[in-house]
Design an enzyme around this catalytic site. Structure first.
Site, short mmCIF file in Angstrom:
data_model
loop_
_atom_site.label_atom_id
_atom_site.label_comp_id
_atom_site.label_asym_id
_atom_site.label_seq_id
_atom_site.Cartn_x
_atom_site.Cartn_y
_atom_site.Cartn_z
N CYS A 206 -2.56 9.13 4.21
CA CYS A 206 -2.29 8.73 2.83
C CYS A 206 -3.43 9.15 1.91
O CYS A 206 -3.25 9.34 0.72
CB CYS A 206 -2.08 7.22 2.75
SG CYS A 206 -3.14 6.34 3.88
N GLU B 26 0.89 -1.17 0.00
CA GLU B 26 0.00 0.00 0.00
C GLU B 26 0.92 1.21 0.00
O GLU B 26 1.70 1.38 0.94
CB GLU B 26 -0.86 0.04 1.27
CG GLU B 26 -1.52 -1.28 1.64
CD GLU B 26 -2.69 -1.60 0.75
OE1 GLU B 26 -3.22 -0.67 0.11
OE2 GLU B 26 -3.07 -2.77 0.67
N1 LIG Z 1 -1.74 3.40 0.71
C1 LIG Z 1 -1.88 3.39 2.02
O1 LIG Z 1 -2.77 2.74 2.57
C2 LIG Z 1 -0.92 4.17 2.88
C3 LIG Z 1 -1.19 4.30 4.25
C4 LIG Z 1 -0.30 5.01 5.06
C5 LIG Z 1 0.82 5.58 4.50
N2 LIG Z 1 1.05 5.46 3.17
C6 LIG Z 1 2.23 6.08 2.58
O2 LIG Z 1 3.34 5.95 3.47
C7 LIG Z 1 4.24 7.03 3.31
C8 LIG Z 1 4.57 7.62 4.66
O3 LIG Z 1 5.11 6.66 5.50
P1 LIG Z 1 6.68 6.47 5.77
O4 LIG Z 1 7.33 7.80 5.68
O5 LIG Z 1 6.81 5.70 7.03
O6 LIG Z 1 7.11 5.58 4.51
P2 LIG Z 1 8.53 4.92 4.21
O7 LIG Z 1 8.38 4.22 2.90
O8 LIG Z 1 9.63 5.87 4.36
O9 LIG Z 1 8.72 3.83 5.37
C9 LIG Z 1 7.81 2.76 5.55
C10 LIG Z 1 8.54 1.59 6.21
O10 LIG Z 1 9.49 1.05 5.30
C11 LIG Z 1 10.72 0.88 5.95
N3 LIG Z 1 11.81 0.91 4.95
C12 LIG Z 1 12.54 1.97 4.52
N4 LIG Z 1 13.42 1.58 3.58
C13 LIG Z 1 13.24 0.25 3.40
C14 LIG Z 1 13.83 -0.72 2.54
N5 LIG Z 1 14.78 -0.39 1.69
N6 LIG Z 1 13.36 -1.99 2.60
C15 LIG Z 1 12.39 -2.34 3.45
N7 LIG Z 1 11.79 -1.46 4.29
C16 LIG Z 1 12.21 -0.19 4.27
C17 LIG Z 1 10.75 2.01 6.94
O11 LIG Z 1 11.74 1.81 7.92
C18 LIG Z 1 9.33 1.98 7.45
O12 LIG Z 1 9.17 0.98 8.42
C19 LIG Z 1 3.52 8.00 2.38
O13 LIG Z 1 4.03 7.84 1.09
C20 LIG Z 1 2.06 7.55 2.45
O14 LIG Z 1 1.29 7.88 1.32
C21 LIG Z 1 0.21 4.77 2.35
#
Ligand SMILES: NC(=O)c1ccc[n+]([C@@H]2O[C@H](COP(=O)([O-])OP(=O)(O)OC[C@H]3O[C@@H](n4cnc5c(N)ncnc54)[C@H](O)[C@@H]3O)[C@@H](O)[C@H]2O)c1
Length: 520
Positions: free
Chosen positions: A318, A284
């Site tokens: 989001c 997501e």
């Molecule tokens: N579509 C949805 O339902 C939904 C819901 C909530 C948030 N979001 C999206 O999430 C984002 C905000 O959240 P964020 O800043 O925590 O996102 P992010 O992608 O920076 O981090 C999400 C998770 O991924 C981990 N991560 C980072 N690099 C990684 C890698 N290389 N491999 C595996 N895991 C890794 C992070 O440590 C964290 O736990 C926004 O883009 C928002 O739109 C989407």
């Protein structure tokens, strides 16, 4: 089990309820700093490699977390793929469902305590923090029921002399990688789906909110999830990346940014030596959510709905609105009225009930919003900014932009903060064309009075969640199953029918029931 109903939110307009919130926050502040351990089986290692702080007061430490080492990731994988997956997968679905329902009760009893932690750790204002806890409870209750339905299998066509059966088995090990913006509901939803269907789960929560993650793991373990079936692995991105590429992981449930999601999809497609299955990725991801406003829309309805969609929780949902595609006939009137509303937004601490816009999660987010605001000013026009923004804490100024060129990155890139851009369009068809150019397709909205226009937009807009004549945030479990299409996600809908199918393997058994004589 009784039919599913959504957990009711608190009635925050009532003075006694508001007094309870103040007490809960005072109790939170009086307690020692929250500890988020690396928690594998019954081993618990505390540490302070990661420290989460209050975005509204960055000197206030909320949680100290240990960061999982490569050795600990290995130990967690060994336990989960061995005893964890086997024992929990063999537990009857009804028992697993009972555990989830008990965890829902655990959260219900502590809802104020959990919401207070969210207020401090993620600067979620009370109404959103409370809604997040309710959504977490909903996921537990909903997936518990969904898993019972799955355990019943599905009817297949039966012929004489043949018995056909479809059943679903757990896939094995689920790695859950979660974001910070719904710090309890989103990780808990993904974890609950994995557990409900009999998988062992490894949770790698967002580095910004490890305290919330530790709490939800406690809720599940104290409600009966065996320690070997659920591990907590706090850490930065590399802990998530290690899980994604490990051959012992079967399913990756990820919610977060587009960039990280695509990296995960690529990495999970590799089949390393020793891996005897294809990984499944539930992703997501981000969006650039637009609201179309037709010329006949009622601005008395549109303005408050847009302000709520774009600025509540500082635009960090989001589903938050980032663009408005407005019919040229009412564009100027809408910009003027929105400007008036944005200028008077109350920017302040999450704990204050009169706050409209809290701080953003961290300095980097604050700087990102300011960078896009500067770009909007350079290439177009700032129609309004909220005044009186606190100087201390990660506050970003709520901003309304207009008159941007069509190719401006302000109109196409996810900003994830309190910046709303209004665009002028010839008509609704032109708005749909513009929306269709976007690689994102998470949420969208429409304000229009003509039912034909509503039908037209429903047909044309590819988003996962379309809201008509209302705000575009606040999806509820079972009512608005949530998830995006295109580069916004793999198209699965959290909190909806079909979600659990991502976590199971279908197996069809066909038996020839014709007698061939008795074995003696
Ligand atoms: N579509 C949805 O339902 C939904 C819901 C909530 C948030 N979001 C999206 O999430 C984002 C905000 O959240 P964020 O800043 O925590 O996102 P992010 O992608 O920076 O981090 C999400 C998770 O991924 C981990 N991560 C980072 N690099 C990684 C890698 N290389 N491999 C595996 N895991 C890794 C992070 O440590 C964290 O736990 C926004 O883009 C928002 O739109 C989407």
């Amino acid at each position: 089990m009784k039919a599913f109903v959504n957990e009711p939110v608190l009635e925050l307009r009532r003075a006694p309820v508001r007094a309870q919130l103040a007490d809960a926050l005072a109790a939170h502040d009086a307690r020692p700093v929250v500890q988020a351990p690396v928690w594998i089986g019954s081993d618990r290692r505390e540490g302070s490699d990661l420290v989460s702080t209050d975005p509204g007061d960055p000197e206030r430490v909320v949680t100290e977390a240990a960061a999982a080492t490569p050795g600990e990731v290995e130990a967690a994988l060994a336990l989960a793929s061995g005893r964890g997956a086997k024992a929990w997968g063999a537990t009857p679905a009804a028992e697993r469902a009972e555990v989830l329902v008990r965890a829902a009760a655990w959260l219900r009893e502590r809802r104020l305590e959990i919401a207070a932690l969210e207020v401090r750790e993620a600067a979620k204002p009370w109404p959103e923090a409370d809604a997040d806890v309710c959504e977490a409870i909903d996921f537990l209750e909903y997936y518990a029921r969904g898993a019972l339905d799955l355990a019943r299998g599905a009817p297949l066509l039966q012929m004489p002399g043949e018995r056909n059966e479809l059943r679903w088995s757990p896939r094995g090990v689920v790695a859950v990688i979660s974001p910070w913006n719904f710090p309890v509901a989103i990780p808990l939803g993904m974890v609950a789906a994995g557990l409900a269907t009999g998988n062992a789960v490894l949770l790698k929560p967002a580095e910004q909110t490890p305290g919330c993650a530790a709490l939800l793991v406690r809720a599940l373990r104290e409600s009966g999830v065996p320690p070997e079936a659920l591990a907590l692995l706090p850490g930065e991105g590399e802990v998530g990346a290690a899980l994604v590429k490990d051959p012992r992981v079967h399913t990756i449930a990820f919610t977060g940014s587009n960039k990280v999601g695509l990296e995960i999809v690529r990495s999970a497609a590799e089949v390393p030596d020793g891996q005897r299955h294809l990984k499944r990725v539930v992703a997501e991801m981000g969006g650039k959510n637009a609201v179309i406003v037709d010329s006949d829309a009622d601005l008395d309805e549109v303005v408050p709905a847009l302000v709520a969609s774009a600025f509540v929780f500082a635009g960090q949902k989001c589903s938050a609105a980032a663009r408005v595609l407005c019919h040229e006939a009412i564009h100027d009137a809408l910009v003027e009225r929105l400007a008036g509303a944005v200028e008077v937004l109350q920017v302040g601490q999450a704990e204050r009930l009169d706050t409209d816009v809290p701080p953003v999660i961290e300095r980097e987010a604050q700087e990102r919003v300011e960078r896009y605001a500067a770009e909007a000013e350079r290439a177009g026009r700032i129609a309004a900014r909220a005044g009186d923004v606190p100087g201390h804490g990660w506050f970003a100024t709520p901003t309304l932009a207009a008159d941007l060129p069509e190719d401006s990155p302000v109109l196409s890139e996810e900003i994830f903060g309190p910046l709303l851009a209004v665009e002028r369009v010839r008509d609704v068809a032109a708005a749909c064309d513009r929306l269709d150019e976007s690689p994102f397709a998470l949420t969208a909205g429409l304000f229009a009075r003509n039912p034909d226009t509503v039908d037209y937009v429903i047909d044309r807009v590819p988003v996962g969640n379309l809201y008509v004549n209302r705000a575009i945030t606040g999806a509820m479990v079972a009512r608005q199953p949530f998830g995006g299409n295109r580069l916004s996600g793999t198209g699965t809908k959290a909190g909806g029918p079909g979600y659990l199918l991502q976590f199971v393997e279908p197996r069809v058994v066909t038996e020839n029931t014709m007698r061939h004589g008795m074995v003696v």
